[in-house]
Design a protein around this motif. Structure first.
Motif, PDB file in Angstrom:
ATOM      1  N   LYS A  42       0.644  -3.664 -14.691  1.00 17.50           N
ATOM      2  CA  LYS A  42       0.299  -2.908 -15.903  1.00 17.50           C
ATOM      3  C   LYS A  42       1.238  -1.704 -16.061  1.00 17.50           C
ATOM      4  O   LYS A  42       1.781  -1.463 -17.135  1.00 17.50           O
ATOM      5  N   LEU A  43       1.436  -0.962 -14.981  1.00 19.36           N
ATOM      6  CA  LEU A  43       2.315   0.208 -15.029  1.00 19.36           C
ATOM      7  C   LEU A  43       3.778  -0.180 -14.796  1.00 19.36           C
ATOM      8  O   LEU A  43       4.688   0.594 -15.080  1.00 19.36           O
ATOM      9  N   GLY A  44       3.996  -1.386 -14.246  1.00 18.87           N
ATOM     10  CA  GLY A  44       5.354  -1.832 -13.954  1.00 18.87           C
ATOM     11  C   GLY A  44       6.009  -1.029 -12.841  1.00 18.87           C
ATOM     12  O   GLY A  44       7.210  -0.749 -12.883  1.00 18.87           O
ATOM     13  N   ILE A  45       5.225  -0.626 -11.844  1.00 15.35           N
ATOM     14  CA  ILE A  45       5.771   0.150 -10.721  1.00 15.35           C
ATOM     15  C   ILE A  45       5.224  -0.391  -9.399  1.00 15.35           C
ATOM     16  O   ILE A  45       4.239  -1.133  -9.374  1.00 15.35           O
ATOM     17  N   ILE A  46       5.870   0.002  -8.312  1.00 13.22           N
ATOM     18  CA  ILE A  46       5.360  -0.273  -6.973  1.00 13.22           C
ATOM     19  C   ILE A  46       4.422   0.872  -6.611  1.00 13.22           C
ATOM     20  O   ILE A  46       4.844   2.041  -6.613  1.00 13.22           O
ATOM     21  N   PRO A  47       3.131   0.596  -6.331  1.00 15.47           N
ATOM     22  CA  PRO A  47       2.201   1.679  -5.982  1.00 15.47           C
ATOM     23  C   PRO A  47       2.710   2.421  -4.744  1.00 15.47           C
ATOM     24  O   PRO A  47       3.055   1.795  -3.733  1.00 15.47           O
ATOM     25  N   ASN A  48       2.778   3.760  -4.844  1.00 19.80           N
ATOM     26  CA  ASN A  48       3.367   4.527  -3.753  1.00 19.80           C
ATOM     27  C   ASN A  48       2.810   5.939  -3.707  1.00 19.80           C
ATOM     28  O   ASN A  48       2.229   6.421  -4.677  1.00 19.80           O
ATOM     29  N   SER A  49       3.024   6.570  -2.596  1.00 16.11           N
ATOM     30  CA  SER A  49       2.686   7.980  -2.441  1.00 16.11           C
ATOM     31  C   SER A  49       3.947   8.704  -1.975  1.00 16.11           C
ATOM     32  O   SER A  49       4.431   8.459  -0.865  1.00 16.11           O
ATOM     33  N   LEU A  50       4.510   9.523  -2.848  1.00 20.01           N
ATOM     34  CA  LEU A  50       5.771  10.233  -2.576  1.00 20.01           C
ATOM     35  C   LEU A  50       6.883   9.277  -2.130  1.00 20.01           C
ATOM     36  O   LEU A  50       7.702   9.594  -1.282  1.00 20.01           O
ATOM     37  N   GLY A  51       6.846   8.061  -2.689  1.00 20.96           N
ATOM     38  CA  GLY A  51       7.880   7.075  -2.380  1.00 20.96           C
ATOM     39  C   GLY A  51       7.525   6.138  -1.245  1.00 20.96           C
ATOM     40  O   GLY A  51       8.233   5.156  -1.009  1.00 20.96           O
ATOM     41  N   ARG A  52       6.419   6.417  -0.536  1.00 14.27           N
ATOM     42  CA  ARG A  52       5.984   5.510   0.535  1.00 14.27           C
ATOM     43  C   ARG A  52       5.163   4.389  -0.097  1.00 14.27           C
ATOM     44  O   ARG A  52       4.122   4.653  -0.711  1.00 14.27           O
ATOM     45  N   VAL A  53       5.607   3.142   0.056  1.00 15.10           N
ATOM     46  CA  VAL A  53       4.899   2.011  -0.550  1.00 15.10           C
ATOM     47  C   VAL A  53       3.531   1.862   0.112  1.00 15.10           C
ATOM     48  O   VAL A  53       3.409   1.878   1.341  1.00 15.10           O
TER      49      VAL A  53
END
Length: 487
Positions: free
Chosen positions: A371-382
């Motif tokens: 939906k967002l077209g992104i890899i879910p991450n926290s500060l770049g950590r997948v």
């Protein structure tokens, strides 16, 4: 950059603690981290740059699907914006580091899997950008004459997958759906005098097609109003001053806006004031005579939402677009476009959809938010995958300019550095990096392109460009690139 440095220092603790931590980290050569970056656009190179600068032993390998590097700097930046491409000089310095290697002509997920990269490297950073576009989702979208702005930009910039686009430029009117900088770029390229375009690195084939173009008028259509346009003042000013063209701005769209923008942020205020000035004020003598002599024109249409692309009699070619007239609910950036029930048709033979780019999943094993077209991450950590990181558009979505991507990539690189220092990334487990990947590629008959190979291609393009009075003549066929370096 001072404030960024302050934030970096805060993340790492006191300078003394950082120094102690680093001397411990650097005391054994065995602890040299092997890191790979997937994607050689701004996100990839800025991530690599930060890692190499802040870790004296880190070894970074950059992988790229195409033989040639630099991603959207080469294939996305408008040909008449050479100054934006100067970041290539910085990226080249990074690639010349003896701890950095570039490997082009390698498709991750096909030639080598992410899992295989994870076995070869201590950390894998996904920086492969957004290689798809958002669709309109309306009837007639697939008719001849309708293209994504992404494909059109790729065509005139020499992106190999778009080299055979052959856009239909035989009508007098073009419509660009969207009011961002990419929309202004394609409008400007369509309307620019040939003597301007001919001095850029636009491809030979697209320059020849634009030379035969019948397009005289370009409408840029947005669902919302003048206060919600996404383009910036620099790009608008370029359009207003484009030789041989005049702007078509309806005074009714801008009346009273001068008072409304008093309290909005300065960039939005200046942008709106320029639109208001161009629409409502009498032009100076020089500008008036230039506009009077213009043979081409462009305009902004607000509060129009596409409903359907209208087919010509043959049922195959676009002849126009039907749009819903909208009204705005709310104000400012959060204003929503709501259909009024009124409909309007606009005749045109070329429709370019510039409503955004979209990232795609690289591997079914990597978390991805469709939906967002992104890899879910926290500060770049997948999420849920230690040792896997992301930066750039695939991390945050396709927004911002190159400096936004730079800061975003530095943040991801910082997360990698912190995980190296804290022991989240286990350096006691020796990794062979490209050495083990090379044997995989060899077994699959894949020949990587090195940065030195790229410099051979680069020299050939510059030499061809010199003959045509251009900065370079881009090679658009990957096979020709590979033949040039005897692959």
């Amino acid at each position: 950059m001072g404030s960024r440095c302050g934030r970096v220092c805060w993340k790492w603790g006191s300078p003394l603690r950082r120094l102690t931590g680093f001397s411990r980290l650097l005391s054994t050569a065995v602890l040299a981290p092997q890191i790979c970056v997937v994607g050689s656009g701004p996100a990839g190179f800025y991530t690599a740059q930060h890692l190499l600068k802040h870790h004296r032993l880190a070894r970074v390998d950059i992988y790229e699907k195409l033989p040639v590097p630099f991603g959207l700097v080469r294939f996305g930046v408008a040909p008449d914006h050479p100054e934006v491409k100067n970041v290539i000089n910085t990226f080249t310095q990074t690639a010349h580091s003896d701890r950095c290697s570039y490997y082009g002509n390698i498709t991750i997920g096909k030639d080598v899997t992410v899992k295989e990269l994870q076995r070869a490297y201590h950390a894998v950073v996904l920086s492969y950008g957004a290689e798809d576009n958002r669709i309109l989702g309306i009837p007639g979208e697939n008719l001849s004459g309708v293209y994504s702005a992404r494909a059109f930009v790729g065509w005139y910039n020499g992106l190999p997958e778009n080299r055979d686009l052959k856009p239909d430029l035989s009508s007098e009117t073009a419509v660009v759906l969207g009011q961002g900088n990419v929309a202004l770029d394609v409008a400007r390229v369509l309307l620019s005098p040939l003597d301007i375009l001919g001095k850029t690195d636009i491809t030979e084939g697209s320059l020849a097609a634009i030379a035969c173009s019948k397009i005289k008028r370009v409408w840029l259509v947005g669902r919302r109003g003048p206060l919600q346009v996404a383009f910036t003042i620099k790009e608008l000013r370029e359009m207003i001053n484009l030789p041989g063209t005049r702007p078509l701005l309806d005074p009714a769209d801008f009346t009273g806006l001068g008072d409304v923008v008093k309290d909005v942020p300065r960039p939005r205020k200046r942008l709106t004031e320029l639109m208001v000035k161009s629409a409502l004020e009498k032009p100076g003598e020089k500008e008036a005579s230039r506009w009077a002599a213009a043979t081409k024109e462009w305009g902004l249409k607000f509060q129009r939402s596409p409903l359907e692309v209208l087919p010509a009699a043959d049922g195959k070619q676009a002849r126009g677009i039907r749009m819903a007239v909208t009204r705005l609910e709310g104000s400012g950036e959060s204003a929503r476009a709501v259909p009024t029930g009124e409909v309007e048709e606009l005749e045109c033979g070329l429709i370019l959809s510039s409503i955004g780019y979209r990232s795609l999943p690289l591997d079914s094993l990597i978390p991805f938010d469709p939906k967002l077209g992104i890899i879910p991450n926290s500060l770049g950590r997948v999420q849920g995958t230690p040792g896997l990181y992301c930066s750039g558009w695939v991390k945050r979505g396709p927004t911002g300019v190159i400096i936004t991507t730079m800061n975003d990539s530095f943040d991801t690189a910082q997360s990698v550095l912190e995980d190296l220092q804290s022991g989240v990334l286990d350096l006691s487990n020796t990794k062979e990096g490209f050495k083990s990947v090379r044997s995989i590629l060899h077994s699959r008959g894949v020949h990587p392109v090195t940065f030195s190979d790229w410099e051979t291609i680069d020299a050939a393009e510059v030499a061809r460009g010199k003959l045509a009075g251009k900065p370079r003549e881009k090679i658009v066929d990957p096979q020709e690139m590979l033949q040039l370096i005897s692959h």
